[in-house]
Write a protein that holds these residues in place. Structure first.
Motif, PDB file in Angstrom:
ATOM      1  N   GLY A  76       0.773  -1.235   0.000  1.00  0.00           N
ATOM      2  CA  GLY A  76       0.000   0.000   0.000  1.00  0.00           C
ATOM      3  C   GLY A  76       0.802   1.282   0.000  1.00  0.00           C
ATOM      4  O   GLY A  76       0.234   2.365   0.147  1.00  0.00           O
ATOM      5  N   SER A  77       2.108   1.192  -0.165  1.00  0.00           N
ATOM      6  CA  SER A  77       2.924   2.400  -0.112  1.00  0.00           C
ATOM      7  C   SER A  77       4.190   2.205  -0.939  1.00  0.00           C
ATOM      8  O   SER A  77       4.397   1.150  -1.554  1.00  0.00           O
ATOM      9  CB  SER A  77       3.275   2.735   1.350  1.00  0.00           C
ATOM     10  N   ARG A 111      10.330   6.233   0.724  1.00  0.00           N
ATOM     11  CA  ARG A 111      10.511   7.678   0.809  1.00  0.00           C
ATOM     12  C   ARG A 111      11.518   8.154  -0.236  1.00  0.00           C
ATOM     13  O   ARG A 111      12.465   7.448  -0.568  1.00  0.00           O
ATOM     14  CB  ARG A 111      11.015   8.074   2.205  1.00  0.00           C
ATOM     15  N   GLU A 120      -0.377  -4.856  -5.504  1.00  0.00           N
ATOM     16  CA  GLU A 120       0.098  -3.464  -5.539  1.00  0.00           C
ATOM     17  C   GLU A 120      -0.179  -2.817  -6.889  1.00  0.00           C
ATOM     18  O   GLU A 120      -0.535  -1.639  -6.954  1.00  0.00           O
ATOM     19  CB  GLU A 120       1.591  -3.412  -5.206  1.00  0.00           C
ATOM     20  N   ASN A 144      -2.309  -0.169  -5.130  1.00  0.00           N
ATOM     21  CA  ASN A 144      -1.421   0.747  -4.417  1.00  0.00           C
ATOM     22  C   ASN A 144      -1.685   2.174  -4.901  1.00  0.00           C
ATOM     23  O   ASN A 144      -1.547   2.469  -6.085  1.00  0.00           O
ATOM     24  CB  ASN A 144       0.036   0.361  -4.680  1.00  0.00           C
ATOM     25  N   TYR A 155      -0.118   4.841  -4.887  1.00  0.00           N
ATOM     26  CA  TYR A 155       0.995   5.596  -5.433  1.00  0.00           C
ATOM     27  C   TYR A 155       1.399   5.134  -6.833  1.00  0.00           C
ATOM     28  O   TYR A 155       1.940   5.924  -7.616  1.00  0.00           O
ATOM     29  CB  TYR A 155       2.204   5.487  -4.496  1.00  0.00           C
TER      30      TYR A 155
END
Length: 213
Positions: free
Chosen positions: A157-158, A161, A202, A206, A208
């Motif tokens: 889900g991400s 960084r 994903e 996801n 992103y």
């Protein structure tokens, strides 16, 4: 068949994976960020023969124990890509900044590049260079086991960084879509933090990097 065990280590709960060939019992440890006695106990309990350290990237929670483990066990450090030399050079500073035990300096015995392979026993994994979280980030893909060890590129889900020095958001997105998606929807993703997921899950959901985003 490649076997694996994932152990969260360090205050950052970084997923360190022990991977091994079930024929030869030769093993590698991926991203030994810390808690080395616990990692070595897990190796010993399974009767494995540790042969190498593989690094996805050189952030402290992934690489903080690599130098000490290499020295104490006589192991080669394989990876990451040369783009992470900056992070290797800064390990001592990272240790102080994040309150980790002092990391022993090291130089990889072998740098990795896109398209390389690594071997443990009879198992061969392919290496893909997936920059974005760090410039030199790599992932390790076992097509036979249907698993990819992705470090901090992709999470359930991400995504990783990109606000650290050398991070690049678009580069990370391109790495995920261009180099992870082709591994196939059924491929299990072992991320650097949090639960396992799959390429298909994903790619579909996801927020992103899902198709259509």
């Amino acid at each position: 068949m490649l076997q694996s065990l994932t152990l969260p280590v360090t205050p950052f709960q970084q997923n360190c994976s022990i991977v091994w060939c079930d024929v030869t019992h030769e093993a590698a440890v991926i991203d030994p960020g810390g808690e080395l006695p616990r990692l070595l106990a897990a190796v010993q309990e399974r009767g494995l023969h540790l042969k190498a350290i593989w690094l996805t990237h050189a952030h402290i929670d992934h690489a903080g124990g690599a130098g000490q483990l290499a020295r104490e066990q006589g192991l080669p450090i394989v990876g990451p890509h040369p783009g992470d030399q900056f992070w290797i050079d800064g390990l001592a500073q990272q240790s102080r900044m994040f309150g980790f035990p002092a990391a022993e300096p090291f130089e990889p015995d072998r740098w990795l590049h896109d398209g390389d392979t690594v071997r443990i026993g009879e198992e061969v994994l392919s290496v893909r260079h997936c920059p974005g979280h760090t410039p030199g980030h790599v992932v390790f893909h076992s097509a036979s086991a249907g698993r990819v060890f992705v470090g901090d590129v992709l999470f359930a889900g991400s995504i990783g960084r990109t606000d650290f020095p050398g991070g690049n958001h678009q580069q990370l997105i391109d790495s995920i879509r261009g180099r992870l998606w082709p591994m196939g929807d059924a491929t299990i993703v072992v991320p650097g933090h949090g639960p396992e997921t799959s390429i298909g899950r994903e790619r579909a959901g996801n927020p992103y990097v899902a198709e259509g985003v």
